[in-house]
Design a protein around this motif. Structure first.
Motif, PDB file in Angstrom:
ATOM      1  N   PRO A 185     -60.788   5.959  18.920  1.00  0.00           N
ATOM      2  CA  PRO A 185     -59.859   4.990  18.352  1.00  0.00           C
ATOM      3  C   PRO A 185     -59.056   4.214  19.399  1.00  0.00           C
ATOM      4  O   PRO A 185     -58.779   3.032  19.218  1.00  0.00           O
ATOM      5  CB  PRO A 185     -58.948   5.841  17.461  1.00  0.00           C
ATOM      6  CG  PRO A 185     -59.835   6.968  17.032  1.00  0.00           C
ATOM      7  CD  PRO A 185     -60.677   7.254  18.244  1.00  0.00           C
ATOM      8  N   ASP A 186     -58.676   4.856  20.505  1.00  0.00           N
ATOM      9  CA  ASP A 186     -57.918   4.148  21.536  1.00  0.00           C
ATOM     10  C   ASP A 186     -58.726   3.028  22.185  1.00  0.00           C
ATOM     11  O   ASP A 186     -58.166   2.016  22.599  1.00  0.00           O
ATOM     12  CB  ASP A 186     -57.420   5.112  22.609  1.00  0.00           C
ATOM     13  CG  ASP A 186     -56.230   5.931  22.135  1.00  0.00           C
ATOM     14  OD1 ASP A 186     -55.588   5.530  21.138  1.00  0.00           O
ATOM     15  OD2 ASP A 186     -55.942   6.967  22.762  1.00  0.00           O
ATOM     16  N   VAL A 187     -60.038   3.214  22.293  1.00  0.00           N
ATOM     17  CA  VAL A 187     -60.893   2.145  22.819  1.00  0.00           C
ATOM     18  C   VAL A 187     -60.890   0.973  21.841  1.00  0.00           C
ATOM     19  O   VAL A 187     -60.761  -0.191  22.238  1.00  0.00           O
ATOM     20  CB  VAL A 187     -62.332   2.647  23.081  1.00  0.00           C
ATOM     21  CG1 VAL A 187     -63.255   1.500  23.440  1.00  0.00           C
ATOM     22  CG2 VAL A 187     -62.331   3.703  24.187  1.00  0.00           C
ATOM     23  N   MET A 188     -61.005   1.285  20.568  1.00  0.00           N
ATOM     24  CA  MET A 188     -60.963   0.232  19.550  1.00  0.00           C
ATOM     25  C   MET A 188     -59.628  -0.513  19.607  1.00  0.00           C
ATOM     26  O   MET A 188     -59.587  -1.737  19.559  1.00  0.00           O
ATOM     27  CB  MET A 188     -61.157   0.841  18.153  1.00  0.00           C
ATOM     28  CG  MET A 188     -62.492   1.503  17.918  1.00  0.00           C
ATOM     29  SD  MET A 188     -63.835   0.335  17.716  1.00  0.00           S
ATOM     30  CE  MET A 188     -63.420  -0.393  16.136  1.00  0.00           C
ATOM     31  N   LYS A 189     -58.546   0.221  19.727  1.00  0.00           N
ATOM     32  CA  LYS A 189     -57.204  -0.364  19.746  1.00  0.00           C
ATOM     33  C   LYS A 189     -57.041  -1.338  20.906  1.00  0.00           C
ATOM     34  O   LYS A 189     -56.386  -2.372  20.777  1.00  0.00           O
ATOM     35  CB  LYS A 189     -56.164   0.747  19.850  1.00  0.00           C
ATOM     36  CG  LYS A 189     -54.736   0.272  19.981  1.00  0.00           C
ATOM     37  CD  LYS A 189     -53.796   1.434  20.100  1.00  0.00           C
ATOM     38  CE  LYS A 189     -53.235   1.466  21.494  1.00  0.00           C
ATOM     39  NZ  LYS A 189     -52.248   2.500  21.711  1.00  0.00           N
ATOM     40  N   LEU A 191     -64.326   1.095  12.841  1.00  0.00           N
ATOM     41  CA  LEU A 191     -62.992   0.653  12.449  1.00  0.00           C
ATOM     42  C   LEU A 191     -62.312   1.690  11.567  1.00  0.00           C
ATOM     43  O   LEU A 191     -61.107   1.904  11.659  1.00  0.00           O
ATOM     44  CB  LEU A 191     -63.083  -0.702  11.729  1.00  0.00           C
ATOM     45  CG  LEU A 191     -61.793  -1.325  11.233  1.00  0.00           C
ATOM     46  CD1 LEU A 191     -60.804  -1.543  12.376  1.00  0.00           C
ATOM     47  CD2 LEU A 191     -62.097  -2.641  10.523  1.00  0.00           C
ATOM     48  N   ARG A 192     -63.086   2.373  10.730  1.00  0.00           N
ATOM     49  CA  ARG A 192     -62.538   3.404   9.849  1.00  0.00           C
ATOM     50  C   ARG A 192     -61.788   4.462  10.645  1.00  0.00           C
ATOM     51  O   ARG A 192     -60.684   4.869  10.277  1.00  0.00           O
ATOM     52  CB  ARG A 192     -63.658   4.069   9.030  1.00  0.00           C
ATOM     53  CG  ARG A 192     -63.169   5.188   8.121  1.00  0.00           C
ATOM     54  CD  ARG A 192     -64.269   6.167   7.777  1.00  0.00           C
ATOM     55  NE  ARG A 192     -64.993   6.671   8.919  1.00  0.00           N
ATOM     56  CZ  ARG A 192     -64.579   7.648   9.731  1.00  0.00           C
ATOM     57  NH1 ARG A 192     -63.422   8.237   9.523  1.00  0.00           N
ATOM     58  NH2 ARG A 192     -65.311   8.036  10.749  1.00  0.00           N
ATOM     59  N   SER A 193     -62.360   4.908  11.747  1.00  0.00           N
ATOM     60  CA  SER A 193     -61.720   5.953  12.558  1.00  0.00           C
ATOM     61  C   SER A 193     -60.425   5.450  13.188  1.00  0.00           C
ATOM     62  O   SER A 193     -59.444   6.190  13.262  1.00  0.00           O
ATOM     63  CB  SER A 193     -62.668   6.422  13.660  1.00  0.00           C
ATOM     64  OG  SER A 193     -63.818   6.996  13.099  1.00  0.00           O
ATOM     65  N   ALA A 194     -60.427   4.204  13.640  1.00  0.00           N
ATOM     66  CA  ALA A 194     -59.222   3.640  14.247  1.00  0.00           C
ATOM     67  C   ALA A 194     -58.115   3.466  13.206  1.00  0.00           C
ATOM     68  O   ALA A 194     -56.939   3.712  13.493  1.00  0.00           O
ATOM     69  CB  ALA A 194     -59.548   2.309  14.913  1.00  0.00           C
ATOM     70  N   ILE A 195     -58.491   3.073  11.996  1.00  0.00           N
ATOM     71  CA  ILE A 195     -57.508   2.957  10.912  1.00  0.00           C
ATOM     72  C   ILE A 195     -56.970   4.337  10.551  1.00  0.00           C
ATOM     73  O   ILE A 195     -55.757   4.525  10.407  1.00  0.00           O
ATOM     74  CB  ILE A 195     -58.128   2.256   9.695  1.00  0.00           C
ATOM     75  CG1 ILE A 195     -58.378   0.772  10.018  1.00  0.00           C
ATOM     76  CG2 ILE A 195     -57.225   2.397   8.473  1.00  0.00           C
ATOM     77  CD1 ILE A 195     -59.173   0.037   8.959  1.00  0.00           C
ATOM     78  N   MET A 212     -55.060   0.996  14.282  1.00  0.00           N
ATOM     79  CA  MET A 212     -55.510  -0.330  13.879  1.00  0.00           C
ATOM     80  C   MET A 212     -55.370  -0.505  12.374  1.00  0.00           C
ATOM     81  O   MET A 212     -55.320   0.472  11.640  1.00  0.00           O
ATOM     82  CB  MET A 212     -56.988  -0.556  14.250  1.00  0.00           C
ATOM     83  CG  MET A 212     -57.266  -0.796  15.701  1.00  0.00           C
ATOM     84  SD  MET A 212     -59.005  -1.267  15.972  1.00  0.00           S
ATOM     85  CE  MET A 212     -58.973  -2.972  15.399  1.00  0.00           C
ATOM     86  N   LYS A 213     -55.356  -1.781  11.968  1.00  0.00           N
ATOM     87  CA  LYS A 213     -55.437  -2.167  10.562  1.00  0.00           C
ATOM     88  C   LYS A 213     -56.577  -3.178  10.468  1.00  0.00           C
ATOM     89  O   LYS A 213     -57.011  -3.729  11.484  1.00  0.00           O
ATOM     90  CB  LYS A 213     -54.138  -2.828  10.093  1.00  0.00           C
ATOM     91  CG  LYS A 213     -52.898  -1.969  10.278  1.00  0.00           C
ATOM     92  CD  LYS A 213     -51.649  -2.721   9.888  1.00  0.00           C
ATOM     93  CE  LYS A 213     -51.446  -3.869  10.787  1.00  0.00           C
ATOM     94  NZ  LYS A 213     -50.351  -4.130  11.542  1.00  0.00           N
ATOM     95  N   ILE A 248     -64.852  -6.340  24.481  1.00  0.00           N
ATOM     96  CA  ILE A 248     -65.183  -6.669  23.101  1.00  0.00           C
ATOM     97  C   ILE A 248     -66.010  -5.529  22.529  1.00  0.00           C
ATOM     98  O   ILE A 248     -66.994  -5.100  23.125  1.00  0.00           O
ATOM     99  CB  ILE A 248     -65.968  -7.993  22.998  1.00  0.00           C
ATOM    100  CG1 ILE A 248     -65.089  -9.155  23.474  1.00  0.00           C
ATOM    101  CG2 ILE A 248     -66.443  -8.226  21.568  1.00  0.00           C
ATOM    102  CD1 ILE A 248     -65.772 -10.495  23.470  1.00  0.00           C
ATOM    103  N   VAL A 249     -65.596  -5.028  21.367  1.00  0.00           N
ATOM    104  CA  VAL A 249     -66.346  -3.995  20.655  1.00  0.00           C
ATOM    105  C   VAL A 249     -66.921  -4.632  19.396  1.00  0.00           C
ATOM    106  O   VAL A 249     -66.193  -5.243  18.616  1.00  0.00           O
ATOM    107  CB  VAL A 249     -65.452  -2.793  20.288  1.00  0.00           C
ATOM    108  CG1 VAL A 249     -66.201  -1.847  19.355  1.00  0.00           C
ATOM    109  CG2 VAL A 249     -64.990  -2.062  21.524  1.00  0.00           C
ATOM    110  N   MET A 250     -68.223  -4.488  19.228  1.00  0.00           N
ATOM    111  CA  MET A 250     -68.892  -4.954  18.018  1.00  0.00           C
ATOM    112  C   MET A 250     -69.063  -3.757  17.099  1.00  0.00           C
ATOM    113  O   MET A 250     -69.664  -2.756  17.485  1.00  0.00           O
ATOM    114  CB  MET A 250     -70.275  -5.520  18.358  1.00  0.00           C
ATOM    115  CG  MET A 250     -70.263  -6.732  19.264  1.00  0.00           C
ATOM    116  SD  MET A 250     -69.532  -8.179  18.511  1.00  0.00           S
ATOM    117  CE  MET A 250     -70.545  -8.359  17.049  1.00  0.00           C
TER     118      MET A 250
END
Length: 81
Positions: A12-16, A34-38, A43-44, A69-71
């Motif tokens: 999640p921190d990478v996504m953030k 995205l689900r894990s980061a939320i 993240m939202k 950039i994360v896809m």
């Protein structure tokens, strides 16, 4: 791996800390990374930079420098055709 509610391949921190682009944001928020980061509270859905189609058609600019950039791609019917 296949997209499912328990999958988590990107911390999640990478996504953030990344500019996140999804194929379908609503779908990614349920079964993508995205689900894990939320779920982690970092993240939202509104933190997503753009959907891939928006970048491809030029509605939203993709890369603007050297940012990460994360896809998050969960798959669409058009991709399977």
């Amino acid at each position: 791996g296949s997209d499912q509610p328990t999958k988590n391949e990107i911390p999640p921190d990478v996504m953030k800390n990344a500019k996140v682009v999804t194929d379908i944001t609503a779908q990614c928020s349920r079964v993508g990374e995205l689900r894990s980061a939320i779920a982690a509270g970092v993240m939202k859905e509104t933190d997503v930079h753009a959907e891939l189609g928006q970048v491809i058609c030029g509605a939203v600019r993709g890369r603007t420098g050297t940012e990460l950039i994360v896809m998050d791609l969960t798959g669409t019917g058009a991709q399977d055709a």
